[in-house]
Motif scaffolding. Structure first.
Motif, short mmCIF file in Angstrom:
data_model
loop_
_atom_site.label_atom_id
_atom_site.label_comp_id
_atom_site.label_asym_id
_atom_site.label_seq_id
_atom_site.Cartn_x
_atom_site.Cartn_y
_atom_site.Cartn_z
N TYR A 29 1.49 7.03 -5.49
CA TYR A 29 2.81 7.63 -5.67
C TYR A 29 3.20 7.40 -7.11
O TYR A 29 3.62 6.30 -7.47
CB TYR A 29 3.85 7.00 -4.74
CG TYR A 29 3.60 7.27 -3.27
CD1 TYR A 29 3.96 8.49 -2.71
CD2 TYR A 29 3.02 6.31 -2.45
CE1 TYR A 29 3.74 8.75 -1.36
CE2 TYR A 29 2.80 6.56 -1.10
CZ TYR A 29 3.17 7.78 -0.56
OH TYR A 29 2.96 8.03 0.76
N GLN A 61 2.30 4.08 -8.82
CA GLN A 61 2.13 3.12 -7.74
C GLN A 61 0.93 3.50 -6.86
O GLN A 61 0.94 4.54 -6.20
CB GLN A 61 3.42 3.12 -6.92
CG GLN A 61 3.33 2.38 -5.63
CD GLN A 61 3.80 0.95 -5.78
OE1 GLN A 61 4.33 0.57 -6.82
NE2 GLN A 61 3.61 0.15 -4.76
N ALA A 107 -0.84 3.22 -3.62
CA ALA A 107 -0.54 2.75 -2.26
C ALA A 107 -1.81 2.46 -1.50
O ALA A 107 -1.86 1.58 -0.64
CB ALA A 107 0.30 3.78 -1.53
N ALA A 131 0.34 -7.58 4.42
CA ALA A 131 1.77 -7.78 4.18
C ALA A 131 2.48 -6.44 4.13
O ALA A 131 1.84 -5.39 4.08
CB ALA A 131 1.97 -8.53 2.86
N ASN A 132 3.80 -6.48 4.15
CA ASN A 132 4.57 -5.26 3.98
C ASN A 132 4.23 -4.64 2.62
O ASN A 132 4.16 -5.34 1.62
CB ASN A 132 6.07 -5.54 4.04
CG ASN A 132 6.49 -5.93 5.45
OD1 ASN A 132 5.96 -5.40 6.43
ND2 ASN A 132 7.41 -6.87 5.55
N GLY A 133 4.00 -3.34 2.62
CA GLY A 133 3.69 -2.65 1.37
C GLY A 133 2.23 -2.67 1.03
O GLY A 133 1.83 -2.21 -0.04
N ALA A 134 1.38 -3.19 1.95
CA ALA A 134 -0.05 -3.30 1.65
C ALA A 134 -0.74 -1.94 1.67
O ALA A 134 -1.79 -1.76 1.04
CB ALA A 134 -0.72 -4.23 2.65
N GLY A 135 -0.19 -0.97 2.42
CA GLY A 135 -0.80 0.36 2.47
C GLY A 135 -1.24 0.78 3.85
O GLY A 135 -1.94 1.77 4.01
N LYS A 136 -0.80 0.01 4.87
CA LYS A 136 -1.22 0.32 6.24
C LYS A 136 -0.65 1.66 6.72
O LYS A 136 -1.39 2.53 7.21
CB LYS A 136 -0.76 -0.80 7.20
CG LYS A 136 -1.20 -2.20 6.77
CD LYS A 136 -0.76 -3.26 7.75
CE LYS A 136 0.74 -3.44 7.83
NZ LYS A 136 1.37 -3.97 6.60
N THR A 137 0.66 1.84 6.54
CA THR A 137 1.30 3.09 6.96
C THR A 137 0.72 4.26 6.18
O THR A 137 0.48 5.34 6.73
CB THR A 137 2.82 3.00 6.76
OG1 THR A 137 3.32 1.95 7.59
CG2 THR A 137 3.50 4.30 7.13
N THR A 138 0.47 4.05 4.90
CA THR A 138 -0.11 5.11 4.07
C THR A 138 -1.45 5.56 4.65
O THR A 138 -1.73 6.76 4.74
CB THR A 138 -0.29 4.60 2.63
OG1 THR A 138 0.98 4.19 2.13
CG2 THR A 138 -0.85 5.69 1.73
N1 LIG Z 1 6.95 8.16 -0.05
C1 LIG Z 1 6.64 7.15 -0.90
N2 LIG Z 1 6.99 7.28 -2.20
C2 LIG Z 1 6.71 6.30 -3.07
N3 LIG Z 1 6.09 5.19 -2.75
C3 LIG Z 1 5.72 4.99 -1.47
C4 LIG Z 1 5.99 5.98 -0.48
N4 LIG Z 1 5.50 5.54 0.72
C5 LIG Z 1 4.96 4.33 0.48
N5 LIG Z 1 5.09 3.99 -0.83
C6 LIG Z 1 4.58 2.75 -1.46
O1 LIG Z 1 3.26 2.63 -1.12
C7 LIG Z 1 2.96 1.26 -0.85
C8 LIG Z 1 2.34 1.13 0.51
O2 LIG Z 1 3.32 1.36 1.50
P1 LIG Z 1 3.03 1.36 3.06
O3 LIG Z 1 1.77 2.11 3.29
O4 LIG Z 1 4.23 1.86 3.73
O5 LIG Z 1 2.85 -0.17 3.37
P2 LIG Z 1 2.76 -0.91 4.76
O6 LIG Z 1 2.82 0.11 5.85
O7 LIG Z 1 1.46 -1.63 4.72
O8 LIG Z 1 3.91 -1.86 4.82
C9 LIG Z 1 4.25 0.48 -0.99
O9 LIG Z 1 4.26 -0.14 -2.24
C10 LIG Z 1 5.31 1.53 -0.92
O10 LIG Z 1 6.39 1.17 -1.73
#
Ligand SMILES: Nc1ncnc2c1ncn2[C@@H]1O[C@H](COP(=O)(O)OP(=O)(O)O)[C@@H](O)[C@H]1O
Ligand SMILES: [Mg+2]
Lengths: 463, 234
Positions: B11, B14, B16, B35-42
């Motif tokens: 992003y 950044q 992800a 951890a939170n922000g590791a990239g799992k949801t991504t």
């Molecule tokens: N739509 C977005 N725009 C900008 N940055 C994003 C967006 N979605 C996620 N991020 C960034 O990508 C990184 C990974 O996020 P995420 O995959 O949600 O982490 P997790 O699910 O492991 O907690 C984080 O640093 C988050 O801030």
């Protein structure tokens, strides 16, 4: 909620149809009453002439009942009438502004065919509550009510994620939703239109006109549905969508039409009623003062109309009251021609101005096209006005020679008095006038549809 | 069944997700820790084609999710942290709607009831409005949708966070059962204990990189926790 919306819409449309039908029937009753009055009056006149001709009654009195003056101006006058518009029951249009019948007289055109009350001849704002109003103004409002939160609600509820994880494209989802919700309203509008047109319209002749109405409803509906999808694809909240769509509605349905109205009448003002009356009075007074001179000049120009000189007597015209009056009327017509021409010109200029700018609003386009196909647009009323003017001249030309020659009409002639026959404009003429409206409406609908689909593609990427 | 090939997502500046290479076979449960922000949801969103990768490929059953968005979604089911459903509809009606979206076919009422039952929802709850459901019940409706869809792949994003231990345990058992039927499962979670219990493999993510994967059969609970904390420390 959606069903309640649909029900309310349907109820309003039915009420609008009833209201338009009521207005149309009032016109029909008026026309029937004039026809009956004319028939009875002419029958009475004929009977009176028959009694005079058989010596049972006397023709003595202030005015000979057989004279052209008496018959052409009072006892034998006909009505000039335009039959109700083919689909006037669906759209009152300009029908409540423009006259649809006149009572003839031998007096000047400006007196007989008086329509100087016309101050806003185009009236772009849908005035009366008729089905056209329901479609142009209410239909988009209901489309907005059902579709403003098409996507935003799914996002706000959180259900969008689960939906988008299903094997259905956003485009298919949104198109399906908007078509189901909008389609219900479209079906309601088309159903009420067809029912109204078939029940209260002018027979089979209305089929192509109803087809055009259906097409306009579809195109106009498509435009607003496209707009709803486009606004949803901005990805803002439901509240923002509602405000944005209301603003579009306000702009297209109210602000642009009224701005065009105001601009048209400010740029090309219709000559004021006071001014018209004033000029008529002046022309009348001046002509009256020169009354006998006008008559002799007229008879010099038309020696064939001069009363036959009594054998042996000198051929001097006898300036009787009736003859002078009509010579004066013709002079009045001549003198007021420029004022009337200015009136006509102002209407034509307003029309041309609006013709150019109506493309700014699909609501104005739709209203215009609906009026055209109903037979309540400006052109049909102007056409009637021209036919009426022509017939008024025919009437004068029939009676003036008789008056100048002091001829007496016979009972047989009562049946053969000139009769006005309205020439209904052809469907081709209507189509030709509406073609640019429909073309631009189609273009706008496609544009709104295309815009919405393109923006959906972007919306997905921004998820 | 699930494959990531040098999958990356940035992003702006950044990053992800940083060149993820991962393969999950049918019947496997892969638990993604981090951890939170590791990239799992991504990672999960990339498989769902909710977001486009900066580079690399995400494949579902061998299909690139960008080139075959609908075909790939036909094969997968998604259960987010909270399964959001239509509050005014019952669990049964929600399942009916989403199952018809997911399969383009109409199930009978008794079929739908069977799906809910298999997902562990009490029969009398099926006709209650979602508004009255607990989080655990919503997750079960999510599972029922997956069952109705006959999904080959299950993507879960912290599905048990906030569930009480009993509900969490019940949920894990459902996953185990599905994987036994050949479903490939990718689950992001913070629950190390559950990951070890029901997962076949675990992977630890850190700042977008998958730093370590291991089979759960080869390590104990304490060992896993130790490795995880070690990664988090530096
Ligand atoms: N739509 C977005 N725009 C900008 N940055 C994003 C967006 N979605 C996620 N991020 C960034 O990508 C990184 C990974 O996020 P995420 O995959 O949600 O982490 P997790 O699910 O492991 O907690 C984080 O640093 C988050 O801030
Ligand atoms: Mg996350």
């Amino acid at each position: 909620m959606a069903l309640a919306c649909l029900g309310l819409f349907l109820a309003l449309l039915l009420y609008a149809l009833a209201s338009g039908t009521f207005q149309q029937q009032r016109q029909q009753q008026t026309l029937a009453a004039t026809a009956q009055e004319e028939t009875e009056r002419l029958a009475k006149l004929k009977a009176q002439l028959l009694r005079i001709e058989s010596g049972k009654a006397s023709a003595a009195g202030f005015l000979d009942p057989r004279s052209g003056t008496a018959i052409g101006n009072t006892s034998g006058v006909r009505y000039i009438t335009m039959p109700p518009a083919p689909l006037g029951t669906l759209s009152v249009g300009l029908g409540d502004l423009h006259p649809y019948f006149y009572k003839l007289s031998l007096r000047s055109k400006s007196f007989t065919l008086n329509n100087e009350e016309l101050e806003n001849p185009l009236n772009l704002l849908s005035g009366p509550f008729d089905l056209a109003f329901g479609i142009v103004i209410l239909f988009p409002l209901f489309l907005i009510a059902l579709n403003y939160n098409l996507l935003s609600a799914e996002r706000e509820q959180g259900t969008l994620a689960l939906i988008l994880s299903q094997p259905i494209s956003l485009k298919a989802l949104v198109t399906g939703k908007v078509l189901v919700r909008g389609g219900a309203l479209v079906v309601a509008a088309v159903a009420v239109t067809l029912a109204g047109g078939l029940l209260f319209g002018a027979g089979a002749a209305v089929f192509p006109r109803l087809l055009a109405w259906t097409a306009i409803i579809l195109l106009y509906g498509l435009f607003w549905m496209g707009l709803c999808v486009w606004v949803n694809a901005w990805g803002r909240s439901s509240a923002t969508n509602a405000i944005a769509l209301s603003a579009f509605w306000l702009g297209f349905c109210l602000i642009i039409p009224s701005a065009l109205n105001i601009a048209a009448s400010a740029l090309y003002p219709i000559p004021s009623r006071v001014e018209m009356i004033q000029s008529l009075r002046t022309a009348g007074k001046e002509a009256q003062e020169q009354g006998s001179r006008l008559l002799s000049r007229y008879l010099e120009d038309h020696p064939e109309f001069a009363p036959a000189p009594a054998p042996g007597a000198p051929p001097a015209p006898a300036p009787d009251f009736g003859s002078i009056t009509y010579a004066v009327q013709m002079e009045v017509d001549k003198r007021t021609e420029p004022v009337l021409a200015r009136f006509e010109q102002a209407i034509a200029q307003q029309q041309a101005f609006v013709d150019r700018l109506r493309y700014l609003s699909p609501a104005v386009l739709a209203q215009g096209a609906l009026n055209e196909f109903s037979g309540t647009g400006l052109a049909r009323y102007r056409g009637f006005q021209l036919q009426a003017e022509r017939f008024h001249r025919t009437w004068q030309q029939y009676f003036f020679p008789k008056i100048f020659q002091k001829a007496k009409l016979t009972s047989g002639e009562i049946d053969t008095l000139p009769r006005f026959r309205y020439q209904e404009e052809s469907l081709e003429a209507v189509v030709a006038r509406s073609a640019p409206l429909l073309a631009v409406l189609t273009l706008l609908s496609l544009l709104a549809g295309g815009l919405s689909l393109a923006s959906l593609r972007k919306f997905k990427r921004s998820l | 069944m699930l494959q990531a090939l040098n999958l990356s997502k940035a992003y702006g500046n950044q990053v992800a997700l940083d060149s993820l290479n991962l393969s999950i076979a049918a019947g496997e449960i892969f638990c993604l820790l981090g951890a939170n922000g590791a990239g799992k949801t991504t990672t999960i969103n990339l498989f769902l084609n909710f977001t486009a990768p900066t580079s690399g490929q995400a494949l579902v059953d061998g299909l690139d999710v960008i080139q075959h968005p609908l075909e790939s979604k036909r094969r997968l089911a998604y259960i987010p942290e909270t399964v959001m459903l239509y509050r005014n509809l019952s669990g049964l009606e929600n399942l009916d709607y989403f199952a018809s979206l997911g399969t383009q076919q109409k199930y009978t009422r008794s079929q739908l009831e069977t799906f809910l039952q298999r997902a562990g929802l009490a029969p009398d709850a099926a006709t209650k409005r979602i508004g009255a459901y607990s989080k655990g019940m919503r997750q079960k409706v999510g599972i029922a949708i997956a069952i109705a869809k006959q999904a080959k792949v299950l993507l879960l994003d912290e599905p048990t966070s906030g569930l009480d231990p009993a509900a969490s345990n019940e949920f894990s058992e459902l996953l185990t059962q599905l994987s036994r039927e050949g479903v490939a499962v990718l689950m992001a979670t913070h629950d190390l204990f559950r990951a070890k219990e029901c997962g076949t493999r675990v992977g630890i993510m850190k700042r977008g990189r998958l730093v370590q994967t291991m089979a759960t059969s080869e390590i104990g609970h304490t060992e896993l926790e130790g490795i995880y904390l070690e990664h988090m420390r530096n």
